[in-house]
Motif scaffolding. Sequence first.
Motif, PDB file in Angstrom:
ATOM      1  N   ALA A  18       0.807  -1.224   0.000  1.00  0.00           N
ATOM      2  CA  ALA A  18       0.000   0.000   0.000  1.00  0.00           C
ATOM      3  C   ALA A  18       0.838   1.271   0.000  1.00  0.00           C
ATOM      4  O   ALA A  18       0.456   2.276  -0.612  1.00  0.00           O
ATOM      5  CB  ALA A  18      -0.936  -0.010   1.213  1.00  0.00           C
ATOM      6  N   GLU A  19       1.995   1.247   0.678  1.00  0.00           N
ATOM      7  CA  GLU A  19       2.745   2.484   0.880  1.00  0.00           C
ATOM      8  C   GLU A  19       4.074   2.549   0.117  1.00  0.00           C
ATOM      9  O   GLU A  19       4.517   3.642  -0.228  1.00  0.00           O
ATOM     10  CB  GLU A  19       3.023   2.669   2.380  1.00  0.00           C
ATOM     11  N   GLU A  20       4.683   1.417  -0.127  1.00  0.00           N
ATOM     12  CA  GLU A  20       6.031   1.444  -0.705  1.00  0.00           C
ATOM     13  C   GLU A  20       6.070   1.070  -2.183  1.00  0.00           C
ATOM     14  O   GLU A  20       6.993   1.463  -2.889  1.00  0.00           O
ATOM     15  CB  GLU A  20       6.951   0.499   0.083  1.00  0.00           C
ATOM     16  N   MET A  21       5.097   0.315  -2.647  1.00  0.00           N
ATOM     17  CA  MET A  21       5.128  -0.130  -4.040  1.00  0.00           C
ATOM     18  C   MET A  21       4.463   0.865  -4.964  1.00  0.00           C
ATOM     19  O   MET A  21       3.434   1.462  -4.621  1.00  0.00           O
ATOM     20  CB  MET A  21       4.419  -1.487  -4.180  1.00  0.00           C
ATOM     21  N   ASN A  22       5.051   1.019  -6.147  1.00  0.00           N
ATOM     22  CA  ASN A  22       4.414   1.814  -7.183  1.00  0.00           C
ATOM     23  C   ASN A  22       3.554   0.883  -8.048  1.00  0.00           C
ATOM     24  O   ASN A  22       3.583  -0.339  -7.864  1.00  0.00           O
ATOM     25  CB  ASN A  22       5.465   2.553  -8.026  1.00  0.00           C
ATOM     26  N   PRO A  23       2.752   1.413  -8.975  1.00  0.00           N
ATOM     27  CA  PRO A  23       1.878   0.549  -9.792  1.00  0.00           C
ATOM     28  C   PRO A  23       2.633  -0.553 -10.526  1.00  0.00           C
ATOM     29  O   PRO A  23       2.124  -1.667 -10.671  1.00  0.00           O
ATOM     30  CB  PRO A  23       1.240   1.541 -10.768  1.00  0.00           C
ATOM     31  N   GLU A  24       3.844  -0.259 -10.990  1.00  0.00           N
ATOM     32  CA  GLU A  24       4.632  -1.270 -11.696  1.00  0.00           C
ATOM     33  C   GLU A  24       5.019  -2.410 -10.761  1.00  0.00           C
ATOM     34  O   GLU A  24       4.988  -3.585 -11.136  1.00  0.00           O
ATOM     35  CB  GLU A  24       5.884  -0.623 -12.286  1.00  0.00           C
ATOM     36  N   ASP A  25       5.376  -2.066  -9.515  1.00  0.00           N
ATOM     37  CA  ASP A  25       5.702  -3.085  -8.520  1.00  0.00           C
ATOM     38  C   ASP A  25       4.501  -3.980  -8.238  1.00  0.00           C
ATOM     39  O   ASP A  25       4.625  -5.206  -8.129  1.00  0.00           O
ATOM     40  CB  ASP A  25       6.157  -2.431  -7.212  1.00  0.00           C
ATOM     41  N   ARG A  26       3.335  -3.390  -8.112  1.00  0.00           N
ATOM     42  CA  ARG A  26       2.134  -4.163  -7.785  1.00  0.00           C
ATOM     43  C   ARG A  26       1.772  -5.117  -8.914  1.00  0.00           C
ATOM     44  O   ARG A  26       1.382  -6.269  -8.664  1.00  0.00           O
ATOM     45  CB  ARG A  26       0.975  -3.207  -7.499  1.00  0.00           C
ATOM     46  N   LEU A  27       1.876  -4.645 -10.152  1.00  0.00           N
ATOM     47  CA  LEU A  27       1.615  -5.522 -11.290  1.00  0.00           C
ATOM     48  C   LEU A  27       2.597  -6.697 -11.297  1.00  0.00           C
ATOM     49  O   LEU A  27       2.207  -7.849 -11.513  1.00  0.00           O
ATOM     50  CB  LEU A  27       1.730  -4.739 -12.601  1.00  0.00           C
ATOM     51  N   PHE A  28       3.849  -6.395 -11.027  1.00  0.00           N
ATOM     52  CA  PHE A  28       4.877  -7.432 -11.018  1.00  0.00           C
ATOM     53  C   PHE A  28       4.586  -8.468  -9.932  1.00  0.00           C
ATOM     54  O   PHE A  28       4.697  -9.683 -10.173  1.00  0.00           O
ATOM     55  CB  PHE A  28       6.246  -6.786 -10.782  1.00  0.00           C
ATOM     56  N   TYR A  29       4.175  -8.014  -8.748  1.00  0.00           N
ATOM     57  CA  TYR A  29       3.900  -8.941  -7.650  1.00  0.00           C
ATOM     58  C   TYR A  29       2.682  -9.810  -7.959  1.00  0.00           C
ATOM     59  O   TYR A  29       2.670 -11.021  -7.687  1.00  0.00           O
ATOM     60  CB  TYR A  29       3.687  -8.164  -6.351  1.00  0.00           C
ATOM     61  N   LEU A  30       1.643  -9.212  -8.538  1.00  0.00           N
ATOM     62  CA  LEU A  30       0.473  -9.994  -8.925  1.00  0.00           C
ATOM     63  C   LEU A  30       0.852 -11.048  -9.964  1.00  0.00           C
ATOM     64  O   LEU A  30       0.336 -12.174  -9.941  1.00  0.00           O
ATOM     65  CB  LEU A  30      -0.620  -9.075  -9.483  1.00  0.00           C
ATOM     66  N   TYR A  31       1.747 -10.684 -10.866  1.00  0.00           N
ATOM     67  CA  TYR A  31       2.200 -11.661 -11.869  1.00  0.00           C
ATOM     68  C   TYR A  31       2.935 -12.818 -11.198  1.00  0.00           C
ATOM     69  O   TYR A  31       2.717 -13.988 -11.532  1.00  0.00           O
ATOM     70  CB  TYR A  31       3.116 -10.984 -12.887  1.00  0.00           C
ATOM     71  N   LEU A  32       3.800 -12.503 -10.219  1.00  0.00           N
ATOM     72  CA  LEU A  32       4.542 -13.555  -9.529  1.00  0.00           C
ATOM     73  C   LEU A  32       3.609 -14.496  -8.783  1.00  0.00           C
ATOM     74  O   LEU A  32       3.896 -15.692  -8.655  1.00  0.00           O
ATOM     75  CB  LEU A  32       5.547 -12.941  -8.551  1.00  0.00           C
ATOM     76  N   LEU A  33       2.486 -13.989  -8.301  1.00  0.00           N
ATOM     77  CA  LEU A  33       1.544 -14.799  -7.532  1.00  0.00           C
ATOM     78  C   LEU A  33       0.607 -15.621  -8.413  1.00  0.00           C
ATOM     79  O   LEU A  33       0.066 -16.634  -7.954  1.00  0.00           O
ATOM     80  CB  LEU A  33       0.699 -13.897  -6.623  1.00  0.00           C
ATOM     81  N   THR A  34       0.406 -15.213  -9.657  1.00  0.00           N
ATOM     82  CA  THR A  34      -0.662 -15.822 -10.459  1.00  0.00           C
ATOM     83  C   THR A  34      -0.217 -16.347 -11.813  1.00  0.00           C
ATOM     84  O   THR A  34      -1.050 -16.865 -12.564  1.00  0.00           O
ATOM     85  CB  THR A  34      -1.797 -14.802 -10.682  1.00  0.00           C
ATOM     86  N   ASN A  35       1.061 -16.225 -12.173  1.00  0.00           N
ATOM     87  CA  ASN A  35       1.472 -16.635 -13.524  1.00  0.00           C
ATOM     88  C   ASN A  35       1.360 -18.157 -13.689  1.00  0.00           C
ATOM     89  O   ASN A  35       1.318 -18.901 -12.707  1.00  0.00           O
ATOM     90  CB  ASN A  35       2.898 -16.144 -13.812  1.00  0.00           C
ATOM     91  N   PRO A  36       1.314 -18.645 -14.924  1.00  0.00           N
ATOM     92  CA  PRO A  36       1.086 -20.086 -15.170  1.00  0.00           C
ATOM     93  C   PRO A  36       2.225 -20.995 -14.746  1.00  0.00           C
ATOM     94  O   PRO A  36       2.067 -22.217 -14.789  1.00  0.00           O
ATOM     95  CB  PRO A  36       0.883 -20.151 -16.690  1.00  0.00           C
ATOM     96  N   TYR A  37       3.358 -20.438 -14.320  1.00  0.00           N
ATOM     97  CA  TYR A  37       4.474 -21.281 -13.870  1.00  0.00           C
ATOM     98  C   TYR A  37       4.407 -21.580 -12.374  1.00  0.00           C
ATOM     99  O   TYR A  37       5.189 -22.390 -11.876  1.00  0.00           O
ATOM    100  CB  TYR A  37       5.805 -20.595 -14.187  1.00  0.00           C
ATOM    101  N   THR A  38       3.495 -20.936 -11.653  1.00  0.00           N
ATOM    102  CA  THR A  38       3.428 -21.109 -10.207  1.00  0.00           C
ATOM    103  C   THR A  38       3.073 -22.548  -9.835  1.00  0.00           C
ATOM    104  O   THR A  38       2.467 -23.276 -10.628  1.00  0.00           O
ATOM    105  CB  THR A  38       2.381 -20.170  -9.584  1.00  0.00           C
ATOM    106  N   THR A  39       3.456 -22.933  -8.625  1.00  0.00           N
ATOM    107  CA  THR A  39       3.179 -24.269  -8.117  1.00  0.00           C
ATOM    108  C   THR A  39       2.431 -24.178  -6.798  1.00  0.00           C
ATOM    109  O   THR A  39       2.207 -23.081  -6.272  1.00  0.00           O
ATOM    110  CB  THR A  39       4.496 -25.041  -7.892  1.00  0.00           C
TER     111      THR A  39
END
Length: 320
Positions: A18-39
């Motif tokens: 909420a306080e430290e991430m910019n929009p690009e950071d948030r998109l990147f984190y959502l990708y890390l949590l939901t991309n098709p390579y996740t286990t």
Amino acid sequence: MAKYRMVRTNLWKNPIIAEEMNPEDRLFYLYLLTNPYTTQIGIYRITKREIAFDLGYSLEVIESLMKRFIEEFKLIRYNPETRELAIKYWGEDNLHKGGKPIMDCIFSELKRVKDLSLIKYVSEAVPKQEIRSLYESFCNEKHHTYQNSEYEDLGGTSAYRDTMSGQKKKEKEKEKQKQKQKAFNPNIENNPYIESRLSHSEKTNDVKEIVEFWDNNGFVISNENGKQQLLSWLDDSSFLQPKEVILKALKIACANNKRKLNYVVGILKNWENECLLTVEEIDNQLENQKSVTWRKSTQQLPGGRDIPRGFELDLTAGEE
């Protein structure tokens, strides 16, 4: 591989997000949590090139984002050698339930992890003791002797046998791959100095040749990001002839009038998945596919109606 991943709504209440991430950071984190390579375990293999391709960013941007998440936010770890990424708080959102199916899946995925320190890193945030104990059993080289009565009651003994047989198979495949590479490059075997000197001088020429082909054959000249992603296959692939294979894919794209990066990358991924690592192997495969197609096209379908067996034609019938 799951068809969906859970992202809780309180994710946005996290002070770091909420306080430290910019929009690009948030998109990147959502990708890390939901991309098709996740286990299921929060540790998975992914390359920076694949992240850049999926998000449409350059490799420099991806490297910068990963550095921020590792050093500043401390939310992930990444092993550049094994190309494994671990998400620190994965367990808090995804590992609340146990049971045989879940434990079997976790066990199966943990045994594939090469960097065992990543298992310990993720295990610290796993809330359920049963699952955390399974993680911790893999945190040292002796994890194959893991004997947990509770997990064995859930069927862990058979999973353990599968682990050993699967590892032996992987070891044989790795050894076979090493022998193949040595046979293909006999002059640089056991001589890393020569190898590094050759790779440095050859890489410049390889980059130049690929870029020139891209620019001179109808691809978008101004697409520098696309060129960069394509050139990353020179270093970040298992091809024994990376330059030649990349040029082969570009030529096929031109022949099919598909001068787009995603089409070329799709060809390269297919070849890599099928373990076609040299141009010769690729040509043989394409030739086999052509011969199969030709045989199918030359098969003649019977024309007209089939005459019933035992039928005799009498040309004089009805003349009397």
